[in-house]
Design an enzyme around this catalytic site. Structure first.
Site, mmCIF file in Angstrom:
data_model
loop_
_atom_site.group_PDB
_atom_site.id
_atom_site.type_symbol
_atom_site.label_atom_id
_atom_site.label_comp_id
_atom_site.label_asym_id
_atom_site.label_seq_id
_atom_site.Cartn_x
_atom_site.Cartn_y
_atom_site.Cartn_z
ATOM 1 N N GLU A 26 21.293 -10.199 -41.533
ATOM 2 C CA GLU A 26 20.681 -11.043 -42.559
ATOM 3 C C GLU A 26 21.613 -12.153 -43.026
ATOM 4 O OE1 GLU A 26 17.721 -10.578 -42.594
ATOM 5 O OE2 GLU A 26 17.566 -8.530 -41.884
ATOM 6 N N PHE B 102 15.053 -1.121 -49.335
ATOM 7 C CA PHE B 102 13.654 -1.554 -49.448
ATOM 8 C C PHE B 102 13.349 -2.514 -48.307
ATOM 9 C CE2 PHE B 102 10.299 -4.438 -51.237
ATOM 10 C CZ PHE B 102 9.289 -3.481 -51.256
ATOM 11 N N GLY C 55 9.742 -6.647 -44.639
ATOM 12 C CA GLY C 55 9.522 -7.576 -43.530
ATOM 13 C C GLY C 55 9.519 -6.831 -42.214
HETATM 14 C C1 BEZ Z 1 12.908 -6.264 -43.959
HETATM 15 O O1 BEZ Z 1 12.228 -5.669 -44.706
HETATM 16 O O2 BEZ Z 1 12.744 -6.187 -42.773
HETATM 17 C C2 BEZ Z 1 13.948 -7.166 -44.453
HETATM 18 C C3 BEZ Z 1 13.608 -8.359 -44.983
HETATM 19 C C4 BEZ Z 1 14.582 -9.205 -45.420
HETATM 20 C C5 BEZ Z 1 15.899 -8.839 -45.310
HETATM 21 C C6 BEZ Z 1 16.238 -7.619 -44.790
HETATM 22 C C7 BEZ Z 1 15.250 -6.767 -44.341
#
Ligand code: BEZ
Length: 182
Positions: free
Chosen positions: A94, A15, A18
């Site tokens: 992350e 999912f 961001g």
């Molecule tokens: C994203 O959707 O880009 C994302 C956000 C937070 C952590 C990992 C991916």
């Protein structure tokens, strides 16, 4: 749901809510609009490695639990041959404070995409957690931040643009983008 990896034979769904919404730099075989119930997107996570630096962190999104909320984003299905590499790369990327969780996703018609999508969530315990602040303060911090991945305002404006293109409503992101618009 479980904080660990789901059963390996299941396809890996990720999912994105961001930067992966507007910059899908992972190998995927399917990309579909997705909804995550019970969470809201907030610029409450500090970034010292992507959109800021140590001592002058930027802000990026995380998810907070809010009863009745629904976060709209994108679900990516990763091909089995890329699974381990993607998991490794995302964990490295992350490592500034996000933890894995697995959650159910639905599509806009209510159909279940998967019961076990991988979702990265920054928790309040992580060292880069910033939490809530007045929106003007959040905007001021973002306005002055820049990191190895680029200027922090670009992240907000690109995310807002991508959500608008998907006809997604997100008051928090859009209000911040309005404050940051050049
Ligand atoms: C994203 O959707 O880009 C994302 C956000 C937070 C952590 C990992 C991916």
């Amino acid at each position: 749901m479980s904080p660990d990896r789901p059963s390996d034979p299941a396809p890996l769904w990720l999912f994105a809510y961001g930067s992966l919404v507007f910059r899908p730099d992972i190998p995927f075989v399917e990309r579909v609009p997705a909804l995550l119930d019970g969470y809201a997107r907030r610029f409450w996570q500090g970034s010292t490695d992507h959109r800021g630096v140590p001592g002058a962190p930027g802000r990026v999104v995380t998810l907070i639990r809010v009863a009745g909320a629904r976060c709209a984003g994108v679900a990516y299905r990763v091909g089995d041959e890329h699974r381990e590499r993607v998991l490794h790369d995302l964990d490295v990327r992350e490592q500034g404070g996000y933890a894995r969780t697995f959650e159910r996703l639905t599509d806009p018609s209510g159909r279940t995409i998967t019961d076990e999508a991988l979702v990265y969530v920054a928790t309040e315990e992580n060292p880069n957690w910033l939490g809530d602040a007045p929106l003007e303060s959040i905007a001021a911090q973002i306005r002055g931040a820049i990191g190895p991945s680029g200027p922090n305002p670009e992240y907000v404006l690109e995310l807002a643009k991508a959500l608008r293109a998907m006809e997604v409503d997100d008051d928090h992101v859009f209000a911040l983008a309005a404050l940051l618009h050049p």
